[in-house]
Scaffold this motif. Structure first.
Motif, PDB file in Angstrom:
ATOM      1  N   THR A  28     -37.353 -17.884   4.113  1.00  0.00           N
ATOM      2  CA  THR A  28     -36.540 -18.004   2.899  1.00  0.00           C
ATOM      3  C   THR A  28     -36.552 -19.461   2.459  1.00  0.00           C
ATOM      4  O   THR A  28     -35.746 -20.284   2.917  1.00  0.00           O
ATOM      5  N   PHE A  29     -37.447 -19.774   1.571  1.00  0.00           N
ATOM      6  CA  PHE A  29     -37.730 -21.163   1.178  1.00  0.00           C
ATOM      7  C   PHE A  29     -36.483 -21.874   0.666  1.00  0.00           C
ATOM      8  O   PHE A  29     -36.279 -23.060   0.956  1.00  0.00           O
ATOM      9  N   THR A  30     -35.647 -21.158  -0.046  1.00  0.00           N
ATOM     10  CA  THR A  30     -34.480 -21.780  -0.679  1.00  0.00           C
ATOM     11  C   THR A  30     -33.419 -22.223   0.315  1.00  0.00           C
ATOM     12  O   THR A  30     -32.438 -22.861  -0.080  1.00  0.00           O
ATOM     13  N   ASN A  31     -33.591 -21.925   1.588  1.00  0.00           N
ATOM     14  CA  ASN A  31     -32.589 -22.280   2.596  1.00  0.00           C
ATOM     15  C   ASN A  31     -32.920 -23.535   3.398  1.00  0.00           C
ATOM     16  O   ASN A  31     -32.085 -24.002   4.169  1.00  0.00           O
ATOM     17  N   TYR A  32     -34.139 -24.078   3.229  1.00  0.00           N
ATOM     18  CA  TYR A  32     -34.597 -25.118   4.151  1.00  0.00           C
ATOM     19  C   TYR A  32     -35.081 -26.372   3.442  1.00  0.00           C
ATOM     20  O   TYR A  32     -35.770 -26.315   2.421  1.00  0.00           O
ATOM     21  N   GLU A  46     -45.575 -40.995  10.739  1.00  0.00           N
ATOM     22  CA  GLU A  46     -44.603 -41.745   9.939  1.00  0.00           C
ATOM     23  C   GLU A  46     -43.945 -40.794   8.954  1.00  0.00           C
ATOM     24  O   GLU A  46     -44.617 -40.215   8.102  1.00  0.00           O
ATOM     25  N   TRP A  47     -42.635 -40.652   9.043  1.00  0.00           N
ATOM     26  CA  TRP A  47     -41.899 -39.856   8.066  1.00  0.00           C
ATOM     27  C   TRP A  47     -41.942 -40.554   6.703  1.00  0.00           C
ATOM     28  O   TRP A  47     -41.803 -41.779   6.619  1.00  0.00           O
ATOM     29  N   VAL A  48     -42.142 -39.768   5.644  1.00  0.00           N
ATOM     30  CA  VAL A  48     -42.329 -40.319   4.305  1.00  0.00           C
ATOM     31  C   VAL A  48     -41.188 -39.954   3.359  1.00  0.00           C
ATOM     32  O   VAL A  48     -40.630 -40.826   2.683  1.00  0.00           O
ATOM     33  N   ALA A  49     -40.848 -38.663   3.282  1.00  0.00           N
ATOM     34  CA  ALA A  49     -39.855 -38.240   2.285  1.00  0.00           C
ATOM     35  C   ALA A  49     -39.279 -36.882   2.665  1.00  0.00           C
ATOM     36  O   ALA A  49     -39.889 -36.115   3.425  1.00  0.00           O
ATOM     37  N   PHE A  50     -38.091 -36.586   2.124  1.00  0.00           N
ATOM     38  CA  PHE A  50     -37.371 -35.338   2.380  1.00  0.00           C
ATOM     39  C   PHE A  50     -36.719 -34.868   1.096  1.00  0.00           C
ATOM     40  O   PHE A  50     -36.193 -35.671   0.309  1.00  0.00           O
ATOM     41  N   VAL A  51     -36.726 -33.551   0.909  1.00  0.00           N
ATOM     42  CA  VAL A  51     -35.954 -32.950  -0.175  1.00  0.00           C
ATOM     43  C   VAL A  51     -35.099 -31.829   0.407  1.00  0.00           C
ATOM     44  O   VAL A  51     -35.563 -31.003   1.196  1.00  0.00           O
ATOM     45  N   ARG A  52     -33.834 -31.838   0.061  1.00  0.00           N
ATOM     46  CA  ARG A  52     -32.885 -30.835   0.531  1.00  0.00           C
ATOM     47  C   ARG A  52     -33.248 -29.453   0.009  1.00  0.00           C
ATOM     48  O   ARG A  52     -33.951 -29.322  -0.998  1.00  0.00           O
ATOM     49  N   PHE A  53     -32.712 -28.419   0.648  1.00  0.00           N
ATOM     50  CA  PHE A  53     -33.052 -27.036   0.323  1.00  0.00           C
ATOM     51  C   PHE A  53     -32.871 -26.707  -1.157  1.00  0.00           C
ATOM     52  O   PHE A  53     -33.645 -25.941  -1.736  1.00  0.00           O
ATOM     53  N   ASP A  54     -31.847 -27.330  -1.769  1.00  0.00           N
ATOM     54  CA  ASP A  54     -31.555 -27.013  -3.173  1.00  0.00           C
ATOM     55  C   ASP A  54     -32.088 -28.083  -4.129  1.00  0.00           C
ATOM     56  O   ASP A  54     -31.824 -28.023  -5.342  1.00  0.00           O
ATOM     57  N   GLY A  55     -32.786 -29.076  -3.598  1.00  0.00           N
ATOM     58  CA  GLY A  55     -33.363 -30.115  -4.435  1.00  0.00           C
ATOM     59  C   GLY A  55     -32.403 -31.189  -4.887  1.00  0.00           C
ATOM     60  O   GLY A  55     -32.799 -32.113  -5.609  1.00  0.00           O
ATOM     61  N   SER A  75     -38.660 -21.582  -7.383  1.00  0.00           N
ATOM     62  CA  SER A  75     -39.190 -20.340  -7.962  1.00  0.00           C
ATOM     63  C   SER A  75     -40.647 -20.117  -7.549  1.00  0.00           C
ATOM     64  O   SER A  75     -41.156 -19.000  -7.651  1.00  0.00           O
ATOM     65  N   LYS A  76     -41.307 -21.196  -7.080  1.00  0.00           N
ATOM     66  CA  LYS A  76     -42.718 -21.107  -6.690  1.00  0.00           C
ATOM     67  C   LYS A  76     -42.938 -21.449  -5.221  1.00  0.00           C
ATOM     68  O   LYS A  76     -44.083 -21.596  -4.778  1.00  0.00           O
ATOM     69  N   ASN A  77     -41.842 -21.615  -4.460  1.00  0.00           N
ATOM     70  CA  ASN A  77     -41.941 -21.964  -3.031  1.00  0.00           C
ATOM     71  C   ASN A  77     -42.844 -23.178  -2.817  1.00  0.00           C
ATOM     72  O   ASN A  77     -43.677 -23.207  -1.890  1.00  0.00           O
ATOM     73  N   THR A  78     -42.661 -24.177  -3.649  1.00  0.00           N
ATOM     74  CA  THR A  78     -43.559 -25.331  -3.627  1.00  0.00           C
ATOM     75  C   THR A  78     -42.780 -26.646  -3.580  1.00  0.00           C
ATOM     76  O   THR A  78     -41.761 -26.789  -4.272  1.00  0.00           O
ATOM     77  N   VAL A  79     -43.281 -27.564  -2.781  1.00  0.00           N
ATOM     78  CA  VAL A  79     -42.792 -28.935  -2.762  1.00  0.00           C
ATOM     79  C   VAL A  79     -43.949 -29.846  -3.157  1.00  0.00           C
ATOM     80  O   VAL A  79     -45.080 -29.639  -2.705  1.00  0.00           O
ATOM     81  N   LYS A  98     -41.372 -28.213   7.714  1.00  0.00           N
ATOM     82  CA  LYS A  98     -40.135 -27.479   7.406  1.00  0.00           C
ATOM     83  C   LYS A  98     -39.018 -27.921   8.330  1.00  0.00           C
ATOM     84  O   LYS A  98     -39.212 -28.082   9.546  1.00  0.00           O
ATOM     85  N   GLY A  99     -37.840 -28.143   7.765  1.00  0.00           N
ATOM     86  CA  GLY A  99     -36.671 -28.437   8.582  1.00  0.00           C
ATOM     87  C   GLY A  99     -36.269 -27.213   9.381  1.00  0.00           C
ATOM     88  O   GLY A  99     -36.419 -26.075   8.942  1.00  0.00           O
ATOM     89  N   GLY A 100     -35.738 -27.448  10.574  1.00  0.00           N
ATOM     90  CA  GLY A 100     -35.470 -26.342  11.482  1.00  0.00           C
ATOM     91  C   GLY A 100     -34.121 -25.667  11.334  1.00  0.00           C
ATOM     92  O   GLY A 100     -33.894 -24.616  11.933  1.00  0.00           O
ATOM     93  N   PHE A 101     -33.206 -26.270  10.546  1.00  0.00           N
ATOM     94  CA  PHE A 101     -31.878 -25.685  10.383  1.00  0.00           C
ATOM     95  C   PHE A 101     -31.677 -25.259   8.938  1.00  0.00           C
ATOM     96  O   PHE A 101     -31.863 -26.056   8.020  1.00  0.00           O
ATOM     97  N   SER A 102     -31.231 -24.042   8.756  1.00  0.00           N
ATOM     98  CA  SER A 102     -30.944 -23.558   7.417  1.00  0.00           C
ATOM     99  C   SER A 102     -29.801 -24.348   6.807  1.00  0.00           C
ATOM    100  O   SER A 102     -28.738 -24.479   7.426  1.00  0.00           O
ATOM    101  N   GLY A 103     -30.018 -24.917   5.632  1.00  0.00           N
ATOM    102  CA  GLY A 103     -28.958 -25.579   4.893  1.00  0.00           C
ATOM    103  C   GLY A 103     -28.507 -26.916   5.430  1.00  0.00           C
ATOM    104  O   GLY A 103     -27.484 -27.458   4.991  1.00  0.00           O
ATOM    105  N   TYR A 104     -29.264 -27.473   6.340  1.00  0.00           N
ATOM    106  CA  TYR A 104     -28.810 -28.695   7.005  1.00  0.00           C
ATOM    107  C   TYR A 104     -29.927 -29.732   6.962  1.00  0.00           C
ATOM    108  O   TYR A 104     -31.073 -29.443   7.291  1.00  0.00           O
ATOM    109  N   ASP A 105     -29.574 -30.983   6.571  1.00  0.00           N
ATOM    110  CA  ASP A 105     -30.589 -32.014   6.434  1.00  0.00           C
ATOM    111  C   ASP A 105     -31.133 -32.467   7.786  1.00  0.00           C
ATOM    112  O   ASP A 105     -32.333 -32.685   7.943  1.00  0.00           O
ATOM    113  N   ARG A 106     -30.222 -32.654   8.727  1.00  0.00           N
ATOM    114  CA  ARG A 106     -30.625 -33.277   9.996  1.00  0.00           C
ATOM    115  C   ARG A 106     -31.167 -32.212  10.933  1.00  0.00           C
ATOM    116  O   ARG A 106     -30.422 -31.528  11.622  1.00  0.00           O
TER     117      ARG A 106
END
Lengths: 122, 109
Positions: A28-32, A46-55, A75-79, A98-106
């Motif tokens: 479920t792309f919208t959760n992660y 090297e970590w570069v960038a992060f976007v939260r589940f809801d943008g 809507s396109k499951n794309t980053v 992909k982040g490992g926790f639904s709805g959580y940044d860390r």
């Protein structure tokens, strides 16, 4: 099964721009949250960038802040990672993860794409 | 920024031996949010351990993680031929940025 597929890499001159894409499936792309991580040839991660589940929230490494922009289209499951003012030191394989926790940044990164190579050279 | 220092840089061992990899953080890792990944040449990293000691799905029990605060360890109890690779630790707590160690290469002696 979870899949992340990157595209858009290539050879670009210093000062140029490039747009990478990461298409996700199998969850479920919208959760992660989604990250970009890079690896220069023969070097470490090297970590570069992060976007939260809801943008709504984005974070960047100091080395790319003000030059790179991360975005997502749920809507396109794309980053995407828009890269500008590229430098030779940006040469690397770029992975989305992909982040490992639904709805959580860390979160740890539980699934990774196969990577796309960006080469910055004249 | 939390700096992670891994040691040793290279570990030369034979199949069947025990591997002990260390990861030391420059400050305490929030809630032991420490992960370990395995990477083979030409491949993406693979999650082994998260939360310092929880094995990821499908990871064999010869891999174990331990530690807290600033000192963490990954142990491979009995090396299999497929375990020769580079291993990275990664902290995903506070503050941003997420950071990785420089890696430990486990090579065949």
């Amino acid at each position: 099964q979870v899949q992340l597929v990157e595209s858009g890499g290539g050879v670009v001159q210093p000062g140029g721009s490039l747009r990478l894409s990461c298409v996700a499936s199998g969850f479920t792309f919208t959760n992660y949250g989604i990250h970009w991580v890079r690896q220069a040839p023969g070097k470490g991660l090297e970590w570069v960038a992060f976007v939260r589940f809801d943008g709504t929230t984005k974070y960047y490494a100091d080395s790319v802040r003000d030059r790179f922009t991360i975005s997502r289209d749920n809507s396109k499951n794309t980053v995407s990672l828009e890269m500008s003012s590229l430098r030779p030191e940006d040469t690397a394989v770029y992975f989305c993860a992909k982040g490992g926790f639904s709805g959580y940044d860390r979160a740890y990164f539980d699934y990774w794409g196969q990577g796309t190579l960006v080469t910055v050279s004249s | 920024e939390i700096v992670l220092t891994q040691s040793p840089g290279t570990l030369s061992l034979s199949p069947g031996e025990r591997a002990t990899l260390s990861c030391r953080a420059s400050q305490s890792v929030t809630s032991n949010y420490l992960a370990w990944y395995q990477q083979k040449p030409g491949q993406a990293p693979r999650l082994l351990i998260h939360g310092a000691s929880t094995r990821a799905a499908g990871i064999p029990d010869r891999f174990s993680g331990s530690g807290s605060g600033t000192d963490f360890t990954l142990i491979i109890s009995t090396l299999e031929p497929e375990d020769f690779a580079v291993y990275y630790c990664h902290q995903y707590g506070s503050p941003i940025p997420w950071t990785f160690g420089q890696g430990t290469k486990v090579e065949i002696k």
